[in-house]
Design a protein around this motif. Structure first.
Motif, PDB file in Angstrom:
ATOM      1  N   SER A  99      -2.927   9.218   7.064  1.00  0.00           N
ATOM      2  CA  SER A  99      -2.964   8.303   6.215  1.00  0.00           C
ATOM      3  C   SER A  99      -2.121   7.626   5.658  1.00  0.00           C
ATOM      4  CB  SER A  99      -3.563   8.710   5.100  1.00  0.00           C
ATOM      5  OG  SER A  99      -3.538   7.771   4.200  1.00  0.00           O
ATOM      6  N   ARG A 100      -0.896   7.243   6.060  1.00  0.00           N
ATOM      7  CA  ARG A 100       0.666   6.459   5.995  1.00  0.00           C
ATOM      8  C   ARG A 100       0.552   5.508   6.626  1.00  0.00           C
ATOM      9  NH1 ARG A 100       4.163  11.596   3.617  1.00  0.00           N
ATOM     10  NH2 ARG A 100       3.674  11.648   1.673  1.00  0.00           N
ATOM     11  N   ARG A 101       0.082   6.737   7.883  1.00  0.00           N
ATOM     12  CA  ARG A 101       0.726   5.624   9.219  1.00  0.00           C
ATOM     13  C   ARG A 101      -0.449   3.986   9.703  1.00  0.00           C
ATOM     14  NH1 ARG A 101       1.286  10.098  11.863  1.00  0.00           N
ATOM     15  NH2 ARG A 101      -1.207  10.755  12.469  1.00  0.00           N
ATOM     16  N   THR A 102      -1.543   4.266   8.598  1.00  0.00           N
ATOM     17  CA  THR A 102      -2.768   3.467   8.563  1.00  0.00           C
ATOM     18  C   THR A 102      -1.816   1.864   7.350  1.00  0.00           C
ATOM     19  OG1 THR A 102      -3.750   3.907   6.643  1.00  0.00           O
ATOM     20  CG2 THR A 102      -4.360   4.803   8.816  1.00  0.00           C
ATOM     21  N   GLY A 103      -0.800   2.159   6.679  1.00  0.00           N
ATOM     22  CA  GLY A 103      -0.482   1.763   6.084  1.00  0.00           C
ATOM     23  C   GLY A 103      -1.297   1.519   4.360  1.00  0.00           C
ATOM     24  N   ALA A 104      -1.708   2.942   4.176  1.00  0.00           N
ATOM     25  CA  ALA A 104      -2.604   3.317   3.044  1.00  0.00           C
ATOM     26  C   ALA A 104      -1.537   2.987   1.923  1.00  0.00           C
ATOM     27  CB  ALA A 104      -3.708   3.959   2.731  1.00  0.00           C
ATOM     28  N   GLY A 105      -1.082   2.775   1.312  1.00  0.00           N
ATOM     29  CA  GLY A 105      -0.134   3.229  -0.020  1.00  0.00           C
ATOM     30  C   GLY A 105      -0.095   3.634  -0.736  1.00  0.00           C
ATOM     31  N   LEU A 106      -0.862   4.545  -0.813  1.00  0.00           N
ATOM     32  CA  LEU A 106      -1.641   5.852  -1.918  1.00  0.00           C
ATOM     33  C   LEU A 106      -2.727   5.969  -0.993  1.00  0.00           C
ATOM     34  CD1 LEU A 106      -1.183   3.735  -4.831  1.00  0.00           C
ATOM     35  CD2 LEU A 106       0.351   5.334  -4.011  1.00  0.00           C
ATOM     36  N   ARG A 107      -2.983   7.839  -1.516  1.00  0.00           N
ATOM     37  CA  ARG A 107      -3.684   8.234  -1.565  1.00  0.00           C
ATOM     38  C   ARG A 107      -4.245   9.655  -2.469  1.00  0.00           C
ATOM     39  NH1 ARG A 107      -0.446   6.941   2.170  1.00  0.00           N
ATOM     40  NH2 ARG A 107       1.072   7.595   1.538  1.00  0.00           N
ATOM     41  N   GLN A 108      -5.843   9.427  -2.893  1.00  0.00           N
ATOM     42  CA  GLN A 108      -5.980  10.835  -3.175  1.00  0.00           C
ATOM     43  C   GLN A 108      -6.293  11.920  -2.217  1.00  0.00           C
ATOM     44  OE1 GLN A 108      -9.597   9.837  -5.261  1.00  0.00           O
ATOM     45  NE2 GLN A 108      -9.378  11.691  -6.125  1.00  0.00           N
ATOM     46  N   TRP A 109      -5.583  13.452  -3.176  1.00  0.00           N
ATOM     47  CA  TRP A 109      -6.664  14.456  -2.004  1.00  0.00           C
ATOM     48  C   TRP A 109      -6.963  15.355  -3.437  1.00  0.00           C
ATOM     49  CZ3 TRP A 109      -3.453  19.060  -1.832  1.00  0.00           C
ATOM     50  CH2 TRP A 109      -3.680  19.753  -0.605  1.00  0.00           C
ATOM     51  N   TYR A 110      -8.264  14.807  -2.644  1.00  0.00           N
ATOM     52  CA  TYR A 110      -8.892  15.573  -3.512  1.00  0.00           C
ATOM     53  C   TYR A 110      -9.990  17.006  -2.924  1.00  0.00           C
ATOM     54  CZ  TYR A 110     -12.325  17.778  -7.386  1.00  0.00           C
ATOM     55  OH  TYR A 110     -12.642  18.726  -8.168  1.00  0.00           O
ATOM     56  N   THR A 111     -10.594  16.990  -2.286  1.00  0.00           N
ATOM     57  CA  THR A 111     -11.405  18.181  -1.626  1.00  0.00           C
ATOM     58  C   THR A 111     -10.529  19.249  -0.581  1.00  0.00           C
ATOM     59  OG1 THR A 111     -13.228  16.362  -1.233  1.00  0.00           O
ATOM     60  CG2 THR A 111     -13.594  18.685  -0.348  1.00  0.00           C
ATOM     61  N   GLY A 112      -9.362  18.073   0.004  1.00  0.00           N
ATOM     62  CA  GLY A 112      -8.816  19.219   0.433  1.00  0.00           C
ATOM     63  C   GLY A 112      -7.365  20.062  -0.306  1.00  0.00           C
ATOM     64  N   MET A 113      -7.054  19.392  -0.767  1.00  0.00           N
ATOM     65  CA  MET A 113      -6.830  20.443  -2.152  1.00  0.00           C
ATOM     66  C   MET A 113      -7.722  21.697  -2.634  1.00  0.00           C
ATOM     67  SD  MET A 113      -5.203  19.051  -5.949  1.00  0.00           S
ATOM     68  CE  MET A 113      -6.650  19.236  -6.445  1.00  0.00           C
ATOM     69  N   VAL A 114      -8.922  21.142  -3.081  1.00  0.00           N
ATOM     70  CA  VAL A 114      -9.702  22.088  -3.712  1.00  0.00           C
ATOM     71  C   VAL A 114      -9.699  23.782  -2.788  1.00  0.00           C
ATOM     72  CG1 VAL A 114     -11.707  22.760  -4.693  1.00  0.00           C
ATOM     73  CG2 VAL A 114     -10.571  20.178  -5.979  1.00  0.00           C
ATOM     74  N   ASN A 115     -10.266  23.136  -1.215  1.00  0.00           N
ATOM     75  CA  ASN A 115     -10.708  23.387  -0.125  1.00  0.00           C
ATOM     76  C   ASN A 115      -9.195  24.386   0.185  1.00  0.00           C
ATOM     77  OD1 ASN A 115     -12.965  22.850  -0.354  1.00  0.00           O
ATOM     78  ND2 ASN A 115     -12.381  21.734   1.684  1.00  0.00           N
TER      79      ASN A 115
END
Length: 136
Positions: A99-115
């Motif tokens: 995701s960082r390599r795509t250039g997106a400045g921010l990420r929300q990590w929810y489903t992965g965190m809950v799992n």
């Protein structure tokens, strides 16, 4: 689905919007390679309880669309003025790095965190592990 990323970014920016959150909770089950019985089950569940597909099933689609959106932001010279927040398909450290390599400045990590928490990972170590720079 962001549709035509260039047109979407252009419309939002011209409307005074400062960025976009993309791309989570997919409900167009027919666009996924799923058996019809699974599509039917998901459509029923969604109609009764809401929600949609998230996490690993949408990873590839989300990465492609986020990359298209960030490319549109660069092409339209909106860097620093139009935020792109990647939501969807992020399950592990490799996904965050991609995701960082795509250039997106921010990420929300929810489903992965809950799992990960459900699998017994320590909350104190989870975030630093997933967000660490490569090779750390």
């Amino acid at each position: 689905d962001v549709g035509d990323a260039e047109a979407t970014v252009n419309l939002l920016a011209k409307s005074g919007v400062d960025g976009m959150v993309a791309l989570n909770t997919q409900r167009d089950y027919s666009s996924f390679d799923l058996p019809l019985v699974d599509q039917s089950l998901l459509e029923h569940y969604t109609s009764v309880y809401g929600g949609g597909l998230s996490g690993p099933p949408i990873r590839e689609r989300a990465m492609k669309q986020i990359a298209a959106v960030t490319a549109a932001v660069r092409k339209q010279r909106l860097d620093g003025r139009f935020a792109v927040i990647h939501v969807g398909g992020l399950s592990c450290a490799e996904d965050v790095q991609q995701s960082r390599r795509t250039g997106a400045g921010l990420r929300q990590w929810y489903t992965g965190m809950v799992n990960a928490l459900a699998e017994g990972h320590s909350p104190r170590q989870l975030y630093p592990t997933v967000t660490a720079a490569p090779g750390v």
